[in-house]
Design a protein around this motif. Structure first.
Motif, PDB file in Angstrom:
ATOM      1  N   ASP A 179       8.838   0.891  15.034  1.00 45.67           N
ATOM      2  CA  ASP A 179       8.333   2.246  15.269  1.00 45.67           C
ATOM      3  C   ASP A 179       7.005   2.511  14.574  1.00 45.67           C
ATOM      4  OD1 ASP A 179       9.115   2.289  12.656  1.00 45.67           O
ATOM      5  OD2 ASP A 179      10.589   3.908  12.867  1.00 45.67           O
ATOM      6  N   GLY A 180       6.452   1.460  13.958  1.00 47.33           N
ATOM      7  CA  GLY A 180       5.157   1.592  13.298  1.00 47.33           C
ATOM      8  C   GLY A 180       5.202   2.322  11.973  1.00 47.33           C
ATOM      9  N   ALA A 181       6.415   2.438  11.386  1.00 48.50           N
ATOM     10  CA  ALA A 181       6.557   3.208  10.148  1.00 48.50           C
ATOM     11  C   ALA A 181       5.927   2.515   8.945  1.00 48.50           C
ATOM     12  CB  ALA A 181       8.039   3.472   9.874  1.00 48.50           C
ATOM     13  N   GLY A 182       5.763   1.209   8.997  1.00 52.45           N
ATOM     14  CA  GLY A 182       5.171   0.499   7.874  1.00 52.45           C
ATOM     15  C   GLY A 182       4.619  -0.846   8.298  1.00 52.45           C
ATOM     16  N   GLU A 183       3.651  -1.368   7.546  1.00 53.52           N
ATOM     17  CA  GLU A 183       3.059  -2.682   7.787  1.00 53.52           C
ATOM     18  C   GLU A 183       3.080  -3.481   6.499  1.00 53.52           C
ATOM     19  OE1 GLU A 183      -0.834  -2.445   9.434  1.00 53.52           O
ATOM     20  OE2 GLU A 183      -0.161  -1.549  11.326  1.00 53.52           O
ATOM     21  N   LEU A 184       3.190  -4.814   6.651  1.00 45.27           N
ATOM     22  CA  LEU A 184       3.291  -5.678   5.480  1.00 45.27           C
ATOM     23  C   LEU A 184       2.549  -6.983   5.726  1.00 45.27           C
ATOM     24  CD1 LEU A 184       4.643  -6.093   2.670  1.00 45.27           C
ATOM     25  CD2 LEU A 184       6.580  -7.111   3.891  1.00 45.27           C
ATOM     26  N   PRO A 185       1.463  -7.252   4.962  1.00 46.14           N
ATOM     27  CA  PRO A 185       0.778  -8.546   5.083  1.00 46.14           C
ATOM     28  C   PRO A 185       1.623  -9.647   4.478  1.00 46.14           C
ATOM     29  CG  PRO A 185      -0.245  -7.215   3.370  1.00 46.14           C
ATOM     30  CD  PRO A 185       0.791  -6.348   4.016  1.00 46.14           C
ATOM     31  N   VAL A 186       1.628 -10.813   5.148  1.00 47.39           N
ATOM     32  CA  VAL A 186       2.505 -11.910   4.744  1.00 47.39           C
ATOM     33  C   VAL A 186       1.679 -13.134   4.363  1.00 47.39           C
ATOM     34  CG1 VAL A 186       4.354 -13.459   5.481  1.00 47.39           C
ATOM     35  CG2 VAL A 186       4.345 -11.068   6.250  1.00 47.39           C
ATOM     36  N   LEU A 187       2.022 -13.732   3.229  1.00 50.19           N
ATOM     37  CA  LEU A 187       1.427 -14.993   2.780  1.00 50.19           C
ATOM     38  C   LEU A 187       2.427 -16.105   3.070  1.00 50.19           C
ATOM     39  CD1 LEU A 187       0.134 -13.798  -0.715  1.00 50.19           C
ATOM     40  CD2 LEU A 187      -1.210 -14.013   1.377  1.00 50.19           C
ATOM     41  N   GLU A 247       2.696  -7.978  -6.628  1.00 52.42           N
ATOM     42  CA  GLU A 247       2.116  -6.721  -7.115  1.00 52.42           C
ATOM     43  C   GLU A 247       0.936  -6.248  -6.282  1.00 52.42           C
ATOM     44  OE1 GLU A 247      -0.632  -8.918 -10.567  1.00 52.42           O
ATOM     45  OE2 GLU A 247       0.972  -7.530 -11.110  1.00 52.42           O
ATOM     46  N   ASP A 248       0.395  -7.121  -5.429  1.00 52.69           N
ATOM     47  CA  ASP A 248      -0.703  -6.720  -4.543  1.00 52.69           C
ATOM     48  C   ASP A 248      -0.200  -6.091  -3.244  1.00 52.69           C
ATOM     49  OD1 ASP A 248      -2.638  -7.682  -6.321  1.00 52.69           O
ATOM     50  OD2 ASP A 248      -2.479  -9.714  -5.510  1.00 52.69           O
ATOM     51  N   GLY A 249       1.132  -5.969  -3.127  1.00 53.83           N
ATOM     52  CA  GLY A 249       1.697  -5.365  -1.930  1.00 53.83           C
ATOM     53  C   GLY A 249       1.800  -6.334  -0.761  1.00 53.83           C
ATOM     54  N   LYS A 250       1.730  -7.635  -1.056  1.00 50.17           N
ATOM     55  CA  LYS A 250       1.859  -8.650  -0.009  1.00 50.17           C
ATOM     56  C   LYS A 250       3.177  -9.392  -0.185  1.00 50.17           C
ATOM     57  CE  LYS A 250      -3.110  -9.271   0.570  1.00 50.17           C
ATOM     58  NZ  LYS A 250      -4.228 -10.223   0.745  1.00 50.17           N
ATOM     59  N   PHE A 251       3.731  -9.831   0.940  1.00 53.36           N
ATOM     60  CA  PHE A 251       5.014 -10.525   0.916  1.00 53.36           C
ATOM     61  C   PHE A 251       4.761 -12.019   0.915  1.00 53.36           C
ATOM     62  CE2 PHE A 251       9.060 -12.095   2.572  1.00 53.36           C
ATOM     63  CZ  PHE A 251       9.962 -11.326   1.837  1.00 53.36           C
ATOM     64  N   HIS A 252       5.206 -12.686  -0.157  1.00 52.79           N
ATOM     65  CA  HIS A 252       5.045 -14.140  -0.249  1.00 52.79           C
ATOM     66  C   HIS A 252       6.294 -14.779   0.339  1.00 52.79           C
ATOM     67  CE1 HIS A 252       4.897 -18.162  -2.070  1.00 52.79           C
ATOM     68  NE2 HIS A 252       3.599 -17.992  -2.061  1.00 52.79           N
ATOM     69  N   ALA A 253       6.186 -15.244   1.588  1.00 50.42           N
ATOM     70  CA  ALA A 253       7.346 -15.789   2.304  1.00 50.42           C
ATOM     71  C   ALA A 253       7.571 -17.245   1.947  1.00 50.42           C
ATOM     72  CB  ALA A 253       7.152 -15.642   3.809  1.00 50.42           C
ATOM     73  N   THR A 254       8.832 -17.587   1.718  1.00 49.03           N
ATOM     74  CA  THR A 254       9.214 -18.981   1.523  1.00 49.03           C
ATOM     75  C   THR A 254       9.881 -19.552   2.774  1.00 49.03           C
ATOM     76  OG1 THR A 254      11.302 -18.245   0.546  1.00 49.03           O
ATOM     77  CG2 THR A 254       9.476 -18.701  -0.969  1.00 49.03           C
ATOM     78  N   ASP A 255      10.289 -18.674   3.686  1.00 57.57           N
ATOM     79  CA  ASP A 255      10.914 -19.110   4.920  1.00 57.57           C
ATOM     80  C   ASP A 255      10.645 -18.069   6.007  1.00 57.57           C
ATOM     81  OD1 ASP A 255      12.849 -21.146   6.164  1.00 57.57           O
ATOM     82  OD2 ASP A 255      13.802 -19.244   6.669  1.00 57.57           O
TER      83      ASP A 255
END
Length: 221
Positions: free
Chosen positions: A177-185, A208-216
């Motif tokens: 629904d466009g309620a939030g966005e998240l940059p992914v590393l 802490e920079d507001g980015k999601f560090h994905a492992t999978d």
């Protein structure tokens, strides 16, 4: 049609056939590439020959400079210490990343480096149920309490944000629904099924920079 015309037609047809045979031979000879293994590259016998080599990308071995990608590959079924350096100039697919299978076609220089003119990447798809994953806005609502803690989040790949590994943010996910966005590393391989609009399930942590560090990264079932 008189005899003279028939003879001319036969001669012209014969010339056309010969020309086609020559053209096909030249094109076929120039486009064919010998398939070799990384272990076969150590002797230098394939220098300046057109070859095709398949291997997995060595973790964090890749760099990009002025649209020139340099990386190392190894044979996952062979001696992992034997590696081949590859240089590829051209657009790199978003699927490129650590341990992705890279099929490289090109010529080996005197320096032992494969200068690839073709690069195809392959990565098997992963699927995961999204029922126990947080939405992007939900994750943001927890604030600092979830920083650097393992968590699972789900969202839709925002159009136009997919990039190859090593380019910074790999992609951006958003709630439907466009309620939030998240940059992914994410530096590892992505399946070619991951496209704009794909619904993904990510495992990793929020920094802490507001980015999601994905492992999978998996495609939502």
């Amino acid at each position: 049609m008189n005899a003279k015309t028939k003879r001319r037609l036969i001669v012209v047809t014969g010339i056309i056939v010969i020309v086609l045979v020559v053209v096909l031979a030249v094109v076929g000879g120039s486009s064919s590439a010998k398939s070799v293994k990384i272990a076969d590259m150590t002797g230098g016998q394939y220098a300046d020959q057109k070859i095709q080599v398949s291997g997995n990308v060595v973790e964090n071995s890749f760099t990009t400079d002025d649209n020139v990608l340099t990386f190392d590959i190894y044979d996952p079924d062979g001696d992992m210490t034997q590696q081949l350096r590859v240089v590829y100039e051209g657009g790199v697919a978003a699927t490129f990343g650590n341990d992705v299978t890279a099929i490289c076609t090109g010529r080996v220089g005197a320096d032992g480096v494969l200068h690839a003119t073709e690069l195809v990447t392959k990565c098997p798809s992963k699927y995961e149920n999204s029922t126990d994953a947080l939405g992007v806005a939900q994750l943001a609502g927890y604030g600092d309490s979830v920083l650097d803690k393992p968590v699972k989040v789900t969202g839709v790949v925002k159009d136009g944000t997919l990039t190859a590994a090593g380019q910074g943010d790999r992609f951006v996910i958003a709630d439907a629904d466009g309620a939030g966005e998240l940059p992914v590393l994410f530096e590892d391989a992505l399946s070619d099924e991951v496209k704009d609009g794909s619904v993904l399930v990510l495992t990793g942590s929020l920094n802490e920079d507001g980015k999601f560090h994905a492992t999978d990264v998996a495609i939502a079932q």
